[in-house]
Design an enzyme around this catalytic site. Structure first.
Site, PDB file in Angstrom:
ATOM      1  N   HIS A   1       0.832  -1.206   0.000  1.00  0.00           N
ATOM      2  CA  HIS A   1       0.000   0.000   0.000  1.00  0.00           C
ATOM      3  C   HIS A   1       0.864   1.253   0.000  1.00  0.00           C
ATOM      4  O   HIS A   1       1.856   1.337   0.723  1.00  0.00           O
ATOM      5  CB  HIS A   1      -0.956  -0.006   1.205  1.00  0.00           C
ATOM      6  CG  HIS A   1      -1.975  -1.102   1.142  1.00  0.00           C
ATOM      7  ND1 HIS A   1      -2.636  -1.590   2.244  1.00  0.00           N
ATOM      8  CD2 HIS A   1      -2.445  -1.811   0.085  1.00  0.00           C
ATOM      9  CE1 HIS A   1      -3.465  -2.555   1.873  1.00  0.00           C
ATOM     10  NE2 HIS A   1      -3.360  -2.704   0.574  1.00  0.00           N
TER      11      HIS A   1
ATOM     12  N   HIS B   1       2.566   3.080   2.796  1.00  0.00           N
ATOM     13  CA  HIS B   1       3.704   2.429   3.455  1.00  0.00           C
ATOM     14  C   HIS B   1       4.919   2.349   2.535  1.00  0.00           C
ATOM     15  O   HIS B   1       6.043   2.227   3.012  1.00  0.00           O
ATOM     16  CB  HIS B   1       3.307   1.016   3.911  1.00  0.00           C
ATOM     17  CG  HIS B   1       2.256   1.039   4.981  1.00  0.00           C
ATOM     18  ND1 HIS B   1       2.528   0.843   6.317  1.00  0.00           N
ATOM     19  CD2 HIS B   1       0.917   1.308   4.917  1.00  0.00           C
ATOM     20  CE1 HIS B   1       1.416   0.978   7.019  1.00  0.00           C
ATOM     21  NE2 HIS B   1       0.424   1.257   6.188  1.00  0.00           N
TER      22      HIS B   1
ATOM     23  N   HIS C   1       0.338   2.836  12.159  1.00  0.00           N
ATOM     24  CA  HIS C   1      -0.599   3.974  12.240  1.00  0.00           C
ATOM     25  C   HIS C   1      -0.811   4.411  13.690  1.00  0.00           C
ATOM     26  O   HIS C   1      -0.744   3.584  14.612  1.00  0.00           O
ATOM     27  CB  HIS C   1      -1.976   3.593  11.674  1.00  0.00           C
ATOM     28  CG  HIS C   1      -2.008   3.432  10.186  1.00  0.00           C
ATOM     29  ND1 HIS C   1      -2.321   4.467   9.331  1.00  0.00           N
ATOM     30  CD2 HIS C   1      -1.761   2.352   9.407  1.00  0.00           C
ATOM     31  CE1 HIS C   1      -2.277   4.027   8.079  1.00  0.00           C
ATOM     32  NE2 HIS C   1      -1.942   2.743   8.096  1.00  0.00           N
TER      33      HIS C   1
HETATM   34 ZN   LIG Z   1      -2.281  -1.177   4.373  1.00  0.00          ZN
END
Ligand SMILES: [Zn+2]
Length: 349
Positions: free
Chosen positions: A138, A141, A255
């Site tokens: 993703h 990241h 996160h």
């Molecule tokens: Zn992710």
């Protein structure tokens, strides 16, 4: 075009409430539909297969730089003799981590989302970037891989081949170890959020430190990643791998979701003093914009519902009972699925 507008709107509750589902380009990953599992939301496939995901990422970076010129949280470095871990707050709630061998000045970065923020930290610390450890494809990241590789020619990019990680130079297998200066990292395959998700464990022993788990979107303080590309059974097995690292392990998640996840957890478990206490603490931390990491895996097991699927009190709240003859792990996967389903529907106020 309707889809694009929905897509590119950061007002989507799904989007804001959950780990940002940033896809890779070109999309190699697939989004299987799991028999008896949770379906990926319809937009995920578009993110994972088209250029829209990358465009969204660029927009997200720009907006976050404007909104949080100093980062979404106050970075709090962690020192052990010979090693320094510097969380770098990026985008609106992501963390990259700069991990430095303070003896040699060699460093690795985990999940460099915003290359400018990471480069600024590298310059301020005066270190040499030797490695990028990417937990998954993703963009929130992996979006900084290309720019940092350009700037640091000898820097290697580590990750799983199953996840189409941008600029991947050194594919890793499960349990493979990588040395950066005196630092030793172990990669562990932890599929569920994506098919090729990996976490990285820094061996703390040479520094008299506990193990440090960089968990990407596998595990958050009081939460876990969405099941975009894996079944509850797969995610449960991956979470069990993390728990197996030991209670003193420090958790460095991808996160800053502590407040939202703890609030959700407190709606499930109304009478859990450890949870209440952590929620109070996190509320205070976030009022001061302080980071909530690291927690420990021991702590997490006292309040993180995704690590408490074996607890009768949680099972009772969810109205779930083990069927006669059902394997305990199959039952825990059902519990995990239900917690995840409720979390997917949860809208923070
Ligand atoms: Zn992710």
């Amino acid at each position: 075009m309707k889809v694009c507008r929905i897509f590119l709107s950061s007002q989507s509750t799904d989007w804001k409430a959950e780990p940002s589902p940033m896809p890779s380009l070109p999309a190699v990953g697939h989004t299987p539909q799991h028999q008896g599992g949770l379906r990926s939301p319809p937009w995920y496939s578009l993110y994972a297969r088209t250029r829209l995901g990358y465009l969204f990422y660029q927009r997200q970076v720009k907006k976050a730089r404007e909104r949080y010129p100093l980062g979404h949280s106050v970075p709090q470095p962690c020192h052990f003799p010979g090693v320094k871990i510097l969380p770098i707050p990026v985008l609106s709630n992501n963390y990259s981590y700069l991990v430095i061998d303070t003896g040699s000045g060699q460093a690795a970065v985990v999940d460099p989302s915003d290359p400018l923020a990471v480069q600024a930290a590298i310059e301020e610390e005066g270190v040499m970037l030797e490695a990028i450890f990417c937990t998954h494809k993703h963009w929130d990241h992996s979006g900084g891989n290309a720019a940092l590789r350009q700037q640091h020619g000898s820097c290697k990019v580590y990750g799983s081949t199953l996840d189409a990680i941008p600029e991947l130079t050194n594919p890793l297998e499960d349990k493979e170890k990588v040395k950066v200066g005196c630092l030793t990292f172990e990669a562990l395959a932890t599929p569920g959020h994506t098919v090729g998700h990996m976490v990285y464990v820094l061996d703390g022993e040479p520094f008299g430190a506990p193990p440090c788990l960089f968990s990407g979107d596998l595990l958050f303080l009081a939460g876990c990643g969405r099941l975009f590309e894996g079944s509850p059974e797969t995610m449960l097995a991956s979470l069990d791998v993390a728990v197996g690292l030991g209670e003193d392990t420090l958790l460095w998640p991808g996160h800053e979701y502590a407040l939202e996840c703890l609030t959700f957890a407190s709606l499930l478990e109304l009478d859990n003093p450890a949870l209440e206490q952590k929620l109070q603490w996190a509320t205070q931390q976030r009022q001061e914009k302080r980071s909530t990491c690291p927690s420990t895996l021991g702590e997490e097991q006292t309040y993180n519902p995704f690590l408490r699927t074996h607890r009768p009190e949680l099972q009772a709240v969810l109205g779930l009972r083990r069927d006669g003859g059902e394997h305990p792990d199959a039952f825990r996967a059902r519990v995990l699925k239900e917690v995840r389903r409720r979390k997917d529907l949860y809208k923070p106020t």
